[in-house]
Structures are given as structure tokens and as C-alpha cells.
Design a protein around this motif. Sequence first.
Motif, PDB file in Angstrom:
ATOM      1  N   GLU A   1     -52.839 -68.180  -5.968  1.00 49.88           N
ATOM      2  CA  GLU A   1     -52.124 -66.906  -6.110  1.00 49.88           C
ATOM      3  C   GLU A   1     -53.098 -65.762  -5.856  1.00 49.88           C
ATOM      4  OE1 GLU A   1     -50.362 -64.523  -9.795  1.00 49.88           O
ATOM      5  OE2 GLU A   1     -49.064 -66.216  -9.230  1.00 49.88           O
TER       6      GLU A   1
ATOM      7  N   LYS B   1     -48.245 -59.809  -3.866  1.00 48.73           N
ATOM      8  CA  LYS B   1     -48.638 -61.115  -4.406  1.00 48.73           C
ATOM      9  C   LYS B   1     -48.320 -62.197  -3.384  1.00 48.73           C
ATOM     10  CE  LYS B   1     -47.822 -60.024  -9.311  1.00 48.73           C
ATOM     11  NZ  LYS B   1     -47.052 -60.398 -10.526  1.00 48.73           N
TER      12      LYS B   1
ATOM     13  N   ALA C   1     -54.687 -66.708 -10.364  1.00 48.22           N
ATOM     14  CA  ALA C   1     -54.521 -65.430  -9.683  1.00 48.22           C
ATOM     15  C   ALA C   1     -55.874 -64.768  -9.479  1.00 48.22           C
ATOM     16  CB  ALA C   1     -53.601 -64.517 -10.489  1.00 48.22           C
TER      17      ALA C   1
ATOM     18  N   SER D   1     -53.812 -55.235  -4.986  1.00 52.08           N
ATOM     19  CA  SER D   1     -53.266 -54.122  -5.756  1.00 52.08           C
ATOM     20  C   SER D   1     -53.785 -52.785  -5.235  1.00 52.08           C
ATOM     21  CB  SER D   1     -53.597 -54.287  -7.240  1.00 52.08           C
ATOM     22  OG  SER D   1     -54.992 -54.424  -7.416  1.00 52.08           O
TER      23      SER D   1
ATOM     24  N   ILE E   1     -53.617 -61.571  -5.337  1.00 53.15           N
ATOM     25  CA  ILE E   1     -53.038 -60.273  -5.669  1.00 53.15           C
ATOM     26  C   ILE E   1     -53.811 -59.183  -4.934  1.00 53.15           C
ATOM     27  CG2 ILE E   1     -52.591 -58.594  -7.497  1.00 53.15           C
ATOM     28  CD1 ILE E   1     -52.217 -60.891  -9.426  1.00 53.15           C
TER      29      ILE E   1
ATOM     30  N   ASP F   1     -57.694 -61.264  -7.682  1.00 51.64           N
ATOM     31  CA  ASP F   1     -57.428 -59.921  -7.166  1.00 51.64           C
ATOM     32  C   ASP F   1     -58.399 -59.624  -6.027  1.00 51.64           C
ATOM     33  OD1 ASP F   1     -56.546 -57.399  -6.785  1.00 51.64           O
ATOM     34  OD2 ASP F   1     -56.541 -56.851  -8.896  1.00 51.64           O
TER      35      ASP F   1
ATOM     36  N   GLN G   1     -48.224 -53.355  -5.026  1.00 51.09           N
ATOM     37  CA  GLN G   1     -48.978 -54.591  -5.238  1.00 51.09           C
ATOM     38  C   GLN G   1     -48.303 -55.733  -4.481  1.00 51.09           C
ATOM     39  OE1 GLN G   1     -50.781 -55.905  -9.226  1.00 51.09           O
ATOM     40  NE2 GLN G   1     -48.914 -57.110  -9.131  1.00 51.09           N
TER      41      GLN G   1
END
Length: 610
Positions: A49, A196, A16, A53, A51, A18, A194
Motif C-alpha cells: 500500500e 492511495k 502503508a 499525500s 500513499i 508514504d 491523497q
Amino acid sequence: MKKILLLFLVPCFAIANDYELITKKVTVFLAGAQISAQAKIQLKEGNNELIFSNLSPNINANSIQVRGLNKASINSIQFDVTFLQQQKVSAELKDLKSQIELLKDQISLKESRISGLEAEKSVMIQNKKLNSNEANSNLTQLKNYAAYYRQRSEEINNQLYLLKKERDEFQIEIGSIQREINKLEGRNRKSRGQIKLVLNSEISQSSSLEITYLVNDAGWNPSYELRAKNTKSPVNFLYQANIYQNTGDDWKDVDLTLSTADPIQRGQKPTLLPYFLNFNRPVQRSLSLNRASNYKYNPNVNEVRGLVTDSYGTPLPGVDIQLIGTNTRTQTDFDGKYNIGIPKNAKELEFRYLGYQNERLPVYAQQINLRMQASSEQLNDVVVSAYGGIMKKQLNTAVSKIQKIEQLSVMSFQLPKKYSIQSNEEPLKVKLDQQNLDAEFEYYVAPVLDPTVYLTCTLKDWQTLDLLPGEASIYFEDTYVSVIFIDANASADEFLISLGSDQNIVAERKQVNKMKSKSFFRSNQIVEKEFEISLRNNKNTNIEVKLEDRLPISQNSDIKVSDETYDGAKLEKDTGILTWNVVLEAKAKKTHKFSYKVTFPKGERVNLER
């Protein structure tokens, strides 16, 4: 062997990362907005993955779209709302909430006193009936009772008026304070959105993604200004957009487009059912019911006033009016009038009255009049309108850089520069169009309703302006006149505006002869009426006044209207409306008369104008 196996397995798991989404474009609809944001990402071969946010919590999860994929595919898209730790409540916020509690206490006290006075008034009425029926009461006692009841009733009515006025003022003040509280709480973000993404990439690559999504709590509504310097000049028409957003995100230096589309509105076509006839009690249909869905919430409105009537135009006293989702409510007075303060984010009004259909309307204007419909009549009318073809054209030179685009069913305005709009701030006002319109000015008076002479202005071919329903501020001779609501859904070819009254023109209507009644073959009664209307021009210039009155129209074969005279007026036979176009020289006076005779069965009562 174990170490080698672990190294071999690591690339199979998605790591993941960000990333920051930067808003570049925003399309603001009448309700809602579409955000177009970009992000620079790094993808490894296989599953990744991602993210994003610190986004608005008001995102419509079903609307999320991803563009810019290069040799990569989407495995899943997920939207979640995360809750941040609430910050300490500020002293200012505490003070405002304390003020609201004190005002609520004051309202409770007022309500208590109102209830007590109304109870006292009810007891007095009952006692008055008892005292007047007592056998032993003499004339002096009855006079004393009557004087006391009259004095006390007047005192109670005066106190009730003042208490209700103070209560309503407290409610308006609570709405104002609540708006300030909402501003402060808006800065203390309690929840964030958020997104994903799980992407499967065929190769390791750098990419630029564009993610679009819809958000609620944003939109725009039109407002207008009409300015007339005098009766000889054209009317200057200003078309503006008020853009608001309470999404929780600030829009910084974004390309802005305004659209008349409404993605939240139901997109399903209506189904036409069979039309069956049966006997029922005729009820006049309320036009407001057919058009209510075309009105949109206007966040600039902080107080609403208006008139509530039945389907025949008779005022309805005691109609309960409440703001949906709040405790703010009021009732119409004896004349069917009301006013109510609008707290921040209160978007809908509900009208309730026994025997009538409940009505819900968005808070779309400062003046909202409503005709309520009897509960026995169900309306399910659907009005569908569309623009034909696709066309582009430029607006006038004052705002020529704004490109107006008409599509099949919507219209959009592409604004020429970047804008920044903070969440929970005051709406941003943007000029969309400005032009001078030819207009016809006319003095008008209908003394049977109001002896005041009004100056009116008529705009022709106003539909070519492609307006939306909205409020318009009217100015004449650099003086503010009033705010009116432009109902762009109307089908009239001409748009008439009132520019206020002219005290230099005086109208008077009076009955010339007293009502005469006599027998006719001992079965009918005859009433003769004659009226005289005078107009005086105290101005130093010649003017022309449109004067209107009316002859009665019988809706019963037993009621006959005859012997009508109307002194050169034009008669509209279907409506009975009389029209004189009166030319008045400076300091001059003219008089017009009309008369009629009404015959009806003896013993019956007919409501005749005086």
C-alpha cells in the motif's frame, strides 16, 4: 507456536508507506492541466500500500494513471481529500473582509436612496397627471406646477445618476478587494489531496513510478499585440500565452506544454434529428449563441463592459446581468450598455431578460457584446472543426525554440525551457510567436453613422496563423489605441483592425433639400431625398478615403424606391450600400451627392433617414 504463527502472518499484510510525488511535466489545456509526477518506491513481494499525500485537492480521480510497473500489478487506486487544521486568520485578512462589509453597507445605503428617489419620481408623475386634470387649476398654477416638476425631475435624475455610479464603483472595489482575499486564503491551504495505491509485486524490487492525472483550476488563454509604426510598414504581430493555475500546488522547474485540447469539454458526438417545417414567426438568429461554447474563461479580466441587443440589433435596456456564484450583478442602461467588475474566480456571466432566452457566457474578454434570442426560437447548432493530418513546423526565429505540433484535432506548443508557476499567483506570460505581417491600410468613414474618419488595417490570410479566440492590444505609431477581441472562429478571409480616428480628416453629411411631399392620384405620397457628403483633408500628404453610405431597400411591395442617383459610387444592389474611393490631395476638399425618391400609400408612415 503462537510466536511462530505471528511471524508467518506478517508478510501477508500490506504495509502503508508514504512517498513523495515530484512534478516533472505539465501539459496545460485551455481548461485544466495534466500533471506528470514521479516517485521512487520500494516494493516487497505481495501486496504493497503506497500513499502519496500533500497533493492538489482538485485532482480528477477518474484520470489517475500509473506507469513504470515492473512485474507488479494494480489492485486498486483511490483518491481522497484530507482537511488540514485552518490556520489563524491574519490581521490583513480581517482588515480586507471588514472593508468589504463597509462597502456592502455603502451599497445598501445607495440602493435605499435610489429606491426612495425612484418612488418619489413615480409619485410626482402621478401627481402631475392629477394636477393637470383639475378643473379649478388656472394657467398660473399649471405653470408653477410645470416649473416645479421640471426642476425636481432634473434634480432626481442627477442624483440617481450619481448614486448608481457610486454604487457601481463600490461593486468594482469589492471585486478588487475580493481578489486580494483570495490570494491570502490561497496560501492558507485548508484541504489536500491523497492518492492511495495497492500494488501486487511478484518480487521485492526498487522501482520508479510515473503517475499522471488531470487537475482543474488551471489553463491558458491567448493574447495578442499588433503594432504598426506607420501606414508604410508591415504590422508586427505578437502571439502570447497567459498561463494560470490555482490548483493548490506550486509547479517548480517543470517541462511545460500548452495544448488547445479541452479534456473537460463533452466528447460525445451530436445526433442528427429529422428537420420538420412549420409556420412560425421568423427571428434572426444570434451568432453569439452558435459560438459561445468556443470561448474560454480568461482569469486576467477584472472588468467587463459591452452592449446587449435583440436579434435585430436594437439595444435592450434593463437586461439583468449576474456573475454566476456571486452576488455581483448589474443592468444595462437605456442604450443597452453595461459594465461589471469581476471578482477572482468568477467565471460565468448570465444574461436575463423577459421574453428572451437566458444566456450564459464565460468571462473571456473585457468587451462582451451579446445579441439575445427571443424565447420562441431554439438554437441547437453544432459547429465542428478539425485540423487535417499531422504536421510539425518551426515558428519564426524570434521564438524558434518553441515547437508547434499540429495533431488531428488539437495543437500544442512545447516550451523550450523549464518554468516555475506558483498557485494563486499572477498568470505567467509566455511568447509563442512573433512575425511581421503585410497589411493594407485604409481610411474609412460612414458619416450616416459617425462623421469620424478612421484608419483601418487589413491582414490577409490571417487563418494561417492558427489563432485562438482572444484579446489583442492595438498600437499605432507607438501609441496605445484600444483592445479588440479576435474571433478566430470567423470564416472571413480578411481581418480588419481599427487603428483609431484621424482628426485631420473631416467629414460632413447634410440633407440638401427639405423633405418634399405631394399627392399622387390622391392615394400615394412621394418623398424626395438628397444628401451631400463633403470630405476635407487637412494633412500635408495625399490620402485615399473609403466613403460609404446607403440607399433604402423596400421590403414591402407598396413602398417603391426610385430615381436613385449616386454620383459615381459603386452600388451593392443586395444591401443598398454605396461606396466611393475618394482620392484627396493635401489640404483639398471633395463633395459627393446621392438622392432617391420613395413612394408609399397615403396615411402610412415610413421611417426615413434625415
